[in-house]
Design an enzyme around this catalytic site. Structure first.
Site, PDB file in Angstrom:
ATOM      1  N   GLU A  37       0.803  -1.179   0.062  1.00 34.52           N
ATOM      2  CA  GLU A  37      -0.126  -0.160   0.019  1.00 34.52           C
ATOM      3  C   GLU A  37       0.796   1.111   0.044  1.00 34.52           C
ATOM      4  OE1 GLU A  37      -2.609   0.539   3.455  1.00 34.52           O
ATOM      5  OE2 GLU A  37      -3.908  -1.306   3.151  1.00 34.52           O
ATOM      6  N   GLU A  97     -13.953   5.471  -0.782  1.00 32.26           N
ATOM      7  CA  GLU A  97     -14.786   4.252  -0.093  1.00 32.26           C
ATOM      8  C   GLU A  97     -15.511   5.436   0.902  1.00 32.26           C
ATOM      9  OE1 GLU A  97     -12.696   0.435   0.720  1.00 32.26           O
ATOM     10  OE2 GLU A  97     -10.934   1.664   0.137  1.00 32.26           O
ATOM     11  N   GLU A 104      -9.672   9.124   5.301  1.00 34.62           N
ATOM     12  CA  GLU A 104      -9.472   7.692   4.715  1.00 34.62           C
ATOM     13  C   GLU A 104     -10.700   7.448   3.693  1.00 34.62           C
ATOM     14  OE1 GLU A 104      -8.248   4.905   6.019  1.00 34.62           O
ATOM     15  OE2 GLU A 104      -6.961   6.027   7.432  1.00 34.62           O
TER      16      GLU A 104
END
Length: 339
Positions: free
Chosen positions: A263, A312, A321
């Site tokens: 990531e 998301e 996030e």
């Protein structure tokens, strides 16, 4: 991506037209496919998105069979994660590991190009890190039993919090409190010719210590070297973190263990430096850079997976996030960069 504490400089010292085509030197740039959203396209459309943009790998955070079905015949290299909830039983019961392989790997192989099984994501340190190595061993034995051990490598994905010291990079060591867990894992990786998967976020290092780390150093835009480590010069934080990890591996007898960046990314909203322009700058510079290696390992390509495919909307905590996506949920690219 789990919660993580920040690495300070004291301890460490788009995209494709958007991605119209991946240059040869970065042919292994992948993208993580997180699914924590209630407005995301179906799996078959997602796989077509990967294919149409020539994305060189996909990371899956679970074993969803709809996604695996959609990947059949695509030849996209796959990292597939083992869920944390499955670790304890898999560690204690070899039959559970065999059942996992029988259910999630064999039915889709060879039509799905599995490359790595990630046994846990950022679980070292964590609530039950002692389960990771036995689960890895049982999965390895399960792969051997079906003849897939050379094609699929078993590893685990860690954060850079495993580093106890990382400045200068040549003095990189793993934290003493995780050595009893991580050192035998490194030995397992070495014995099985498998890499260590690591999530690397210069963004978090910067926002954790902006007084000591320059934004240019985090974004690959520093005009001159920032860290001088003997004969090695570091002009970006990404290289410094990677080389600190290589040094730490060497210090525990894992000098032959490679790294895969499982990531990395930069959010486009939610914090002062989480902007569309900074994300564009980080991603484009990273893509152009990773094929060059690092000062410690020049010319060695680092397989790298960008986080993440989509914004998301259900990711927690709400804020940055929710803004790591390369695409919006309607499949429109967020960045407009020419390579």
């Amino acid at each position: 991506m789990a919660n993580r504490s920040f690495i300070s400089i004291v301890t460490i010292g788009l995209l494709l037209s958007f991605i119209v085509s991946v240059p040869r030197q970065v042919e292994s740039i992948g993208v993580c496919y997180g699914r924590q959203g209630d407005n995301l396209p179906p799996a078959n459309e997602v796989v077509e998105l990967y294919k149409s943009y020539g994305i060189g790998g996909i990371r899956l955070y679970d074993n969803n069979h709809d996604v695996l079905e959609a990947l059949r015949g695509s030849n996209i290299p796959v990292i597939i994660d083992v869920l944390e909830s499955d670790l304890t039983v898999m560690a204690s019961d070899p039959a559970a590991a065999s059942g996992w392989v029988n259910d999630n790997i064999q039915p889709f192989s060879p039509d799905v190009n599995f490359r790595y099984i990630a046994v846990g994501n950022e679980l070292i340190p964590g609530s039950h890190p002692q389960d990771i190595l036995p689960a890895m061993q049982n999965l390895q034995n399960a792969l051997v039993s079906v003849g897939l051990q050379d094609r699929i490598k078993v590893s685990t994905s860690v954060s850079t919090n495993v580093l106890g010291n990382s400045y200068p990079p040549s003095a990189g060591t793993f934290s003493s409190n995780i050595l009893p867990i991580l050192q035998p894992i490194v030995a397992f990786l070495s014995a099985n010719d498998a890499p260590l998967l690591v999530n690397v976020y210069p963004y978090f290092s910067y926002i954790g210590n902006p007084d000591s780390i320059s934004l240019d150093y985090a974004l690959f835009t520093s005009p001159a070297p920032v860290v001088i480590d003997g004969q090695l010069q570091y002009q970006n934080l990404f290289d410094a973190i990677i080389d600190a990890l290589f040094s730490a591996l060497e210090n525990v007898g894992g000098g032959d263990v490679n790294l895969v960046v499982s990531e990395t990314g930069w959010p486009s909203d939610g914090e002062e430096v989480a902007t569309l322009q900074n994300a564009q700058t980080y991603l484009s510079n990273l893509i152009n850079h990773v094929g060059q290696g690092t000062p410690k390992r020049p010319g060695i390509h680092i397989d790298t997976y960008l986080f993440a495919l989509f914004d998301e909307n259900l990711k927690q905590p709400q804020g940055t996030e929710n803004h790591y996506g390369l695409f919006s949920p309607d499949k429109q690219p967020k960045y407009s960069l020419n390579l």
